[in-house]
Design a protein around this motif. Structure first.
Motif, PDB file in Angstrom:
ATOM      1  N   CYS A 143     -12.390   0.873  94.253  1.00 25.95           N
ATOM      2  CA  CYS A 143     -12.283   1.703  93.124  1.00 25.95           C
ATOM      3  C   CYS A 143     -12.786   1.017  91.754  1.00 25.95           C
ATOM      4  O   CYS A 143     -13.041   0.039  91.759  1.00 25.95           O
ATOM      5  CB  CYS A 143     -10.747   2.001  93.056  1.00 25.95           C
ATOM      6  SG  CYS A 143      -9.675   0.762  92.386  1.00 25.95           S
ATOM      7  N   SER A 144     -12.682   1.683  90.552  1.00 22.41           N
ATOM      8  CA  SER A 144     -13.134   1.255  89.330  1.00 22.41           C
ATOM      9  C   SER A 144     -12.337   0.046  88.897  1.00 22.41           C
ATOM     10  O   SER A 144     -12.640  -0.786  88.326  1.00 22.41           O
ATOM     11  CB  SER A 144     -13.061   2.550  88.361  1.00 22.41           C
ATOM     12  OG  SER A 144     -11.956   3.010  88.180  1.00 22.41           O
ATOM     13  N   SER A 145     -10.971   0.215  89.040  1.00 27.56           N
ATOM     14  CA  SER A 145     -10.029  -0.785  88.628  1.00 27.56           C
ATOM     15  C   SER A 145     -10.255  -2.110  89.221  1.00 27.56           C
ATOM     16  O   SER A 145     -10.383  -3.158  88.854  1.00 27.56           O
ATOM     17  CB  SER A 145      -8.544  -0.521  88.903  1.00 27.56           C
ATOM     18  OG  SER A 145      -7.642  -1.389  88.430  1.00 27.56           O
ATOM     19  N   ARG A 200      -4.207   6.297  90.632  1.00 24.50           N
ATOM     20  CA  ARG A 200      -5.336   6.882  89.571  1.00 24.50           C
ATOM     21  C   ARG A 200      -6.447   6.560  89.878  1.00 24.50           C
ATOM     22  O   ARG A 200      -7.634   6.707  89.485  1.00 24.50           O
ATOM     23  CB  ARG A 200      -4.930   7.084  88.315  1.00 24.50           C
ATOM     24  CG  ARG A 200      -3.769   7.845  88.057  1.00 24.50           C
ATOM     25  CD  ARG A 200      -3.440   7.869  86.629  1.00 24.50           C
ATOM     26  NE  ARG A 200      -3.239   6.771  85.992  1.00 24.50           N
ATOM     27  CZ  ARG A 200      -2.210   6.168  84.821  1.00 24.50           C
ATOM     28  NH1 ARG A 200      -2.030   7.483  84.237  1.00 24.50           N
ATOM     29  NH2 ARG A 200      -2.217   5.116  84.517  1.00 24.50           N
ATOM     30  N   TYR A 201      -6.816   5.121  90.440  1.00 28.34           N
ATOM     31  CA  TYR A 201      -8.081   4.268  90.318  1.00 28.34           C
ATOM     32  C   TYR A 201      -8.766   4.319  89.074  1.00 28.34           C
ATOM     33  O   TYR A 201     -10.138   4.549  88.820  1.00 28.34           O
ATOM     34  CB  TYR A 201      -8.731   4.896  91.599  1.00 28.34           C
ATOM     35  CG  TYR A 201      -8.318   4.958  92.726  1.00 28.34           C
ATOM     36  CD1 TYR A 201      -8.028   3.567  93.555  1.00 28.34           C
ATOM     37  CD2 TYR A 201      -7.987   5.922  93.667  1.00 28.34           C
ATOM     38  CE1 TYR A 201      -7.633   3.755  94.848  1.00 28.34           C
ATOM     39  CE2 TYR A 201      -7.331   5.917  94.632  1.00 28.34           C
ATOM     40  CZ  TYR A 201      -7.403   4.875  95.412  1.00 28.34           C
ATOM     41  OH  TYR A 201      -6.658   4.655  96.793  1.00 28.34           O
ATOM     42  N   LYS A 202      -7.791   3.952  88.262  1.00 26.88           N
ATOM     43  CA  LYS A 202      -8.405   3.677  86.855  1.00 26.88           C
ATOM     44  C   LYS A 202      -8.511   2.392  86.516  1.00 26.88           C
ATOM     45  O   LYS A 202      -7.521   1.555  86.851  1.00 26.88           O
ATOM     46  CB  LYS A 202      -8.027   4.849  85.741  1.00 26.88           C
ATOM     47  CG  LYS A 202      -6.656   4.244  85.453  1.00 26.88           C
ATOM     48  CD  LYS A 202      -6.070   5.099  84.241  1.00 26.88           C
ATOM     49  CE  LYS A 202      -4.810   4.565  83.706  1.00 26.88           C
ATOM     50  NZ  LYS A 202      -5.109   3.168  83.150  1.00 26.88           N
ATOM     51  N   GLY A 240      -3.355   1.216  87.408  1.00 28.54           N
ATOM     52  CA  GLY A 240      -4.554   0.549  87.150  1.00 28.54           C
ATOM     53  C   GLY A 240      -4.564  -0.878  87.573  1.00 28.54           C
ATOM     54  O   GLY A 240      -5.535  -1.445  87.089  1.00 28.54           O
TER      55      GLY A 240
END
Length: 179
Positions: free
Chosen positions: A7-9, A101-103, A78
């Motif tokens: 994921c992006s985090s 949230r995968y941020k 996050g």
């Protein structure tokens, strides 16, 4: 051990891996779990001890519960440790919610999150001690909390995967690099 989450985090924390000489701690060991649980649970226990035997001694535990819930919804989504399903991330027990949230970790976590967590951790106890007129206990509690925060930074931050994006971790890494 390499991460399993893309994921992006997690990608964001992995991209900052080489900014410090120490390797990441991907999975906390038994010593880390005991350290973090005792560090975080000691804050309401010390607060209740300073307040004394009364119903007001429950206030620090209520503050701890609210702090945990705020941490679960603000920091955990996050955090790359949460996505990797680590049992204990290094700053608080992992969220019990399967909310992701995968941020990437961002300014909201740093600018709003850390002060909010600190305020929610100390203010309930400080309010009761102030209402009791116990100023000596207030000074002791603030000193205890400050020492705990420094110990947390020295033990957890240098090996944390969030150290390149968390402001507390960035400060610790900067100070270690300057030595």
């Amino acid at each position: 051990m390499q991460p399993t989450c893309a994921c992006s985090s997690c990608t964001n924390s992995e991209s900052l891996k080489g900014d410090f000489k120490r390797p990441y701690r991907y999975v906390p060991g038994t010593g880390q779990k005991i350290f973090h649980l005792s560090l975080h649970f000691s804050v309401p226990i010390v607060g209740a001890f300073l307040i004394g035997l009364s119903w007001w001694a429950l206030v620090p535990f209520a503050g701890f519960l609210v702090t945990y819930l705020v941490n679960s919804f603000l920091f955990c989504p996050g955090c790359s440790y949460h996505h990797e399903k680590a049992e204990l991330c290094g700053c608080f027990p992992r969220s019990v919610f399967s909310y992701k949230r995968y941020k990437p970790w961002g300014n909201a976590e740093n600018i709003l999150g850390w002060p909010l967590i600190i305020i929610l951790s100390v203010c309930p106890t400080l309010t009761v001690l102030y209402l009791q007129g116990n100023l000596g206990a207030i000074v002791f509690f603030l000193a205890y909390f400050a020492v705990g925060l420094v110990i947390h930074a020295l033990v957890s931050c240098p090996e944390c995967r969030q150290r390149g994006v968390c402001y507390l971790g960035k400060a610790v890494v900067f100070l270690e690099k300057e030595r």
